[in-house]
Design a protein around this motif. Structure first.
Motif, PDB file in Angstrom:
ATOM      1  N   LEU A 155       0.813  -1.213   0.000  1.00  0.00           N
ATOM      2  CA  LEU A 155       0.000   0.000   0.000  1.00  0.00           C
ATOM      3  C   LEU A 155       0.848   1.265   0.000  1.00  0.00           C
ATOM      4  CD1 LEU A 155      -2.768  -0.919   2.610  1.00  0.00           C
ATOM      5  CD2 LEU A 155      -3.073  -0.643   0.150  1.00  0.00           C
ATOM      6  N   VAL A 156       1.881   1.293   0.828  1.00  0.00           N
ATOM      7  CA  VAL A 156       2.597   2.561   1.063  1.00  0.00           C
ATOM      8  C   VAL A 156       4.038   2.529   0.573  1.00  0.00           C
ATOM      9  CG1 VAL A 156       1.137   2.957   3.085  1.00  0.00           C
ATOM     10  CG2 VAL A 156       3.424   2.002   3.418  1.00  0.00           C
ATOM     11  N   GLY A 157       4.530   1.384   0.133  1.00  0.00           N
ATOM     12  CA  GLY A 157       5.927   1.263  -0.251  1.00  0.00           C
ATOM     13  C   GLY A 157       6.782   0.784   0.911  1.00  0.00           C
ATOM     14  N   ARG A 158       7.975   0.286   0.566  1.00  0.00           N
ATOM     15  CA  ARG A 158       8.838  -0.333   1.557  1.00  0.00           C
ATOM     16  C   ARG A 158       9.290   0.649   2.636  1.00  0.00           C
ATOM     17  NH1 ARG A 158      14.437  -1.310   2.227  1.00  0.00           N
ATOM     18  NH2 ARG A 158      14.867  -3.351   3.215  1.00  0.00           N
ATOM     19  N   GLY A 159       9.782   1.821   2.222  1.00  0.00           N
ATOM     20  CA  GLY A 159      10.321   2.766   3.200  1.00  0.00           C
ATOM     21  C   GLY A 159       9.284   3.252   4.186  1.00  0.00           C
ATOM     22  N   ARG A 160       8.117   3.612   3.692  1.00  0.00           N
ATOM     23  CA  ARG A 160       7.071   4.098   4.590  1.00  0.00           C
ATOM     24  C   ARG A 160       6.532   2.971   5.472  1.00  0.00           C
ATOM     25  NH1 ARG A 160       4.089   8.346   0.370  1.00  0.00           N
ATOM     26  NH2 ARG A 160       5.451  10.116   0.900  1.00  0.00           N
ATOM     27  N   ALA A 161       6.465   1.751   4.922  1.00  0.00           N
ATOM     28  CA  ALA A 161       6.042   0.618   5.754  1.00  0.00           C
ATOM     29  C   ALA A 161       7.014   0.424   6.911  1.00  0.00           C
ATOM     30  CB  ALA A 161       5.961  -0.652   4.915  1.00  0.00           C
ATOM     31  N   LEU A 162       8.311   0.487   6.624  1.00  0.00           N
ATOM     32  CA  LEU A 162       9.303   0.332   7.691  1.00  0.00           C
ATOM     33  C   LEU A 162       9.223   1.482   8.683  1.00  0.00           C
ATOM     34  CD1 LEU A 162      12.301  -0.999   5.592  1.00  0.00           C
ATOM     35  CD2 LEU A 162      11.077  -2.239   7.397  1.00  0.00           C
ATOM     36  N   TYR A 214       0.363   8.970   2.761  1.00  0.00           N
ATOM     37  CA  TYR A 214       1.181   7.762   2.641  1.00  0.00           C
ATOM     38  C   TYR A 214       0.484   6.643   1.872  1.00  0.00           C
ATOM     39  CZ  TYR A 214       5.017   9.009   5.833  1.00  0.00           C
ATOM     40  OH  TYR A 214       6.123   9.563   6.408  1.00  0.00           O
ATOM     41  N   GLY A 215      -0.833   6.693   1.771  1.00  0.00           N
ATOM     42  CA  GLY A 215      -1.577   5.592   1.177  1.00  0.00           C
ATOM     43  C   GLY A 215      -2.043   4.545   2.168  1.00  0.00           C
TER      44      GLY A 215
END
Length: 314
Positions: free
Chosen positions: A188-195, A212-213
């Motif tokens: 949903l938000v991409g790897r960096g934002r998920a982390l 962020y989504g």
């Protein structure tokens, strides 16, 4: 063996909280009662249901929530007329929060797996994602831990710009989330934002969650209910077979495999027995977790303070 160790790991925290009897509200007219009224189904129309979460005071999810939620998910899967379901909350300030630490975890781990073969909670979240019905969450208040995971498992997420808070707080209590956010958030938000979300344990307000989504949209609080209701009614007016087919094809392109969700539950069970998690959960319980509204409302602040204090005492 894991279940016994997890139960022992939380025994101190369990002893810190005295059991409290909760008032069980009566079902309103037109509402299908669920066990303890934790998840109430309101059939707005045959094609459009609302599921209202009502477990005062903080909508904390526990072993006693499993059967009511399973009944709701089973009803969603099996009703031939249903096209769309909206999850919302009856508790001001709280959509759905974290797991209940006042009971031994073996009350959960001793439960048999669900129809997917996964443990109870991951099973229900996977089934919700794959059900031939559109699921929408309307987030007003805190969606933390299980609340975030239910939101991520749903098809669409809409949030109050001023009053929604989403988070995966678990890192602040020393353990790993178990309901699928590591598998779902990067999609949903991409790897960096998920982390960032998972490793900071910080609160994400409605406006940032939209950017962020994490959610589809954040709307002014006064507009949230009307927008979600209008969208649900519009979807409910469309052809069910086409809705089912579109969702199934989107699922093929976007859902994580079931074993990825199962791996997170296993990681949760392993991590929650560690000394760091035992100590931090104990500190949080002593500080008012599950009893004090300020702690539940400002969970990121209190988990941060617990870690600072623990590190200073080393």
């Amino acid at each position: 063996m894991i279940a016994r160790k997890v139960s022992a790991a939380l025994a101190l925290a369990s002893l810190m909280v005295a059991g409290t009897a909760e008032a069980k509200p009566k079902a309103a007219a037109g509402v299908q009662a669920a066990e303890s009224e934790q998840f109430r189904i309101t059939k707005v129309t045959p094609a459009y249901w609302r599921v209202t979460i009502d477990k005062p005071p903080f909508n904390i999810y526990g072993p006693d929530s499993m059967a009511p939620l399973n009944r709701v998910i089973t009803a969603i899967e099996n009703d031939p007329a249903l096209k769309v379901v909206v999850f919302d909350s009856a508790i001001p300030g709280f959509f759905l929060t974290h797991y209940d630490f006042s009971v031994p975890l073996d009350q959960t781990t001793s439960m048999p797996p669900g129809p997917t073969g996964l443990p109870q909670l991951p099973d229900m979240l996977v089934r919700l994602s794959k059900a031939p019905v559109v699921s929408i969450v309307s987030i007003r208040g805190r969606a933390t831990g299980v609340g975030s995971e239910l939101s991520l498992a749903s098809d669409m997420r809409f949030a109050s710009r001023e009053r929604a808070i989403l988070s995966q707080f678990e890192i602040g209590a020393g353990f790993v989330p178990g309901g699928g956010p590591m598998a779902r958030l990067p999609r949903l938000v991409g790897r960096g934002r998920a982390l960032e979300i998972l490793l900071s344990g910080n609160d994400i307000g409605g406006e940032l969650a939209e950017r962020y989504g994490y959610v589809n949209r954040a709307l002014p609080d006064a507009e949230l209910d009307g927008f979600v209701d209008a969208l649900a009614r519009r979807i409910a007016s469309f052809d069910k077979q086409s809705i089912d087919q579109i969702k199934a094809l989107v699922n093929q392109a976007s859902l994580p495999p079931d074993d990825a969700i199962g791996a997170e539950w296993a990681a949760f069970l392993e991590s929650v027995q560690r000394p760091a998690a035992q100590e931090l959960i104990g500190r949080l319980m002593q500080g008012g977790l599950q009893k004090n509204a300020d702690v539940e409302t400002n969970l990121a602040k209190y988990t941060g303070e617990a870690n600072v204090q623990r590190n200073a005492e080393k």
